[in-house]
Scaffold this active site. Structure first.
Site, short mmCIF file in Angstrom:
data_model
loop_
_atom_site.label_atom_id
_atom_site.label_comp_id
_atom_site.label_asym_id
_atom_site.label_seq_id
_atom_site.Cartn_x
_atom_site.Cartn_y
_atom_site.Cartn_z
N CYS A 169 -16.17 3.29 0.82
CA CYS A 169 -15.06 2.40 1.18
C CYS A 169 -14.58 2.60 2.61
CB CYS A 169 -13.91 2.57 0.20
SG CYS A 169 -13.11 4.19 0.22
N ARG A 175 -13.90 -7.02 2.10
CA ARG A 175 -12.47 -6.89 1.79
C ARG A 175 -11.75 -8.18 2.15
NH1 ARG A 175 -10.06 -1.85 1.67
NH2 ARG A 175 -8.19 -3.08 1.16
N GLN A 183 -10.36 -2.90 -3.18
CA GLN A 183 -11.59 -2.31 -2.67
C GLN A 183 -12.75 -2.57 -3.62
OE1 GLN A 183 -12.38 -0.48 0.33
NE2 GLN A 183 -14.37 -1.06 -0.52
N ASP A 219 -16.94 8.79 -1.55
CA ASP A 219 -15.68 8.66 -0.84
C ASP A 219 -15.41 9.98 -0.14
OD1 ASP A 219 -13.33 7.62 0.15
OD2 ASP A 219 -12.34 7.40 -1.80
N ARG A 240 0.89 -1.17 0.00
CA ARG A 240 0.00 0.00 0.00
C ARG A 240 0.92 1.21 0.00
NH1 ARG A 240 -5.39 1.26 1.93
NH2 ARG A 240 -5.51 3.29 2.94
N HIS A 252 -7.21 1.47 -6.58
CA HIS A 252 -7.47 0.70 -5.37
C HIS A 252 -8.28 -0.55 -5.75
CE1 HIS A 252 -7.78 -0.30 -1.29
NE2 HIS A 252 -8.52 0.69 -0.82
#
Length: 308
Positions: A266, A294, A137, A225, A107, A134
């Site tokens: 998310c 996830r 996700q 988001d 990450r 991402h």
């Protein structure tokens, strides 16, 4: 080497196979204690390095738990501990880690770091997040949609707000899974043109609609988001809020979507900013299923990377 770097870089058949496996993995754990090992232990005897240049809650916990449930072990490393790309080149780090571990999840900030890691590693590398995408996700998001509403193919997804890295992976997924995507947000925060063009070239409908009410008409899924990233400068906060305030997802906006439309985020969320409490905690919200998924989606990704 089987890396999972981006949804648009993974064959559609493989993506659908991963998704089917994620559904199976989740069903197999129904009712079991969280700490119980899976009946199958495909990572038994395997060590997985989890590298975090960016702080994380869901990514760190879900990958760590997923590896352990599948019988493996994890080594969690922070960017400050590793001096990744500073005291040692990314290429050298990749080569060294490949002598110690069986898989790497990273990450990080720059996409170039991820790509250089994958180029030089002798073990699978998974994109846990970059500034541009991402993918893990969105694999969880699709898993969540499909367990509530069936196949996402042909559905209409609306992204409201900033055309950021998560939005980019939704565009990648639209082309691979065959759903339409509408972006509604201010022009300065539009998603990258290349991502939009790539999805359109694969035959899906991608629109940019400034009026959020018009954008959500006929929507099967609304997604938001945070307006301000954890690494944005404080000076950016007020400017972004002024740009994005018209695109808040609230009860009034949800009423213009389909009656059975779902809401996703998310997380972490800034409640009463990009989305109201009434939507987040309302009957159309599946944010905590999304967070749980996830775990299941990433377990399927890891098994695919290792040919398990």
């Amino acid at each position: 080497m089987t890396h999972f770097l981006d949804i648009n870089a993974t064959d559609t058949r493989d993506l659908k196979s991963i998704m089917s496996e994620a559904h199976r993995i989740k069903a197999a754990r129904a009712g079991r204690p969280k700490g119980a090992l899976d009946d199958e232990k495909p990572l038994d005897g395997h060590m997985v390095a989890l590298i975090f240049e960016k702080p994380s809650t869901r990514t760190r916990v879900s990958f760590d738990v997923g590896v352990r449930q599948m019988g493996g072990q994890t080594m969690v490393l922070s960017g400050s501990e590793m001096q990744l790309g500073h005291g040692e080149t990314v290429a050298d780090t990749a080569k060294v880690l490949s002598r110690y571990v069986d898989m790497i999840m990273i990450r990080t900030f720059e996409e170039a770091t991820l790509l250089e890691m994958a180029e030089h590693a002798d073990v699978p590398v998974i994109n846990g997040l970059t500034n541009r995408s991402h993918p893990c996700q969105i694999m969880a998001d699709i898993l969540t949609y499909e367990e509530h509403r069936g196949s996402i193919e042909g559905k209409k997804v609306v992204w409201a707000g900033d055309g950021n890295n998560v939005c980019a992976s939704f565009l990648h997924a639209a082309g691979q899974f065959g759903f339409d995507l509408t972006f509604t947000g201010p022009e300065p925060l539009d998603p990258e043109t290349g991502f939009v063009d790539e999805a359109r070239a694969k035959g899906v409908n991608v629109e940019i609609v400034r009026d959020p009410v018009k954008a959500v008409e006929g929507a099967d899924l609304l997604v938001a988001d945070t307006w301000v990233s954890m690494h944005d400068a404080p000076s950016a906060r007020e400017r972004r809020h002024n740009l994005l305030r018209p695109y808040q997802i609230n009860d009034e906006l949800m009423r213009h979507a389909k009656p059975d439309a779902l809401f996703m985020h998310c997380l972490p969320a800034h409640r009463e900013e990009e989305v109201t409490n009434s939507v987040m905690d309302g009957p159309q919200s599946v944010i905590f299923d999304e967070a749980e998924n996830r775990l299941h989606a990433q377990k399927a990704v890891m098994r695919w990377c290792l040919g398990k």
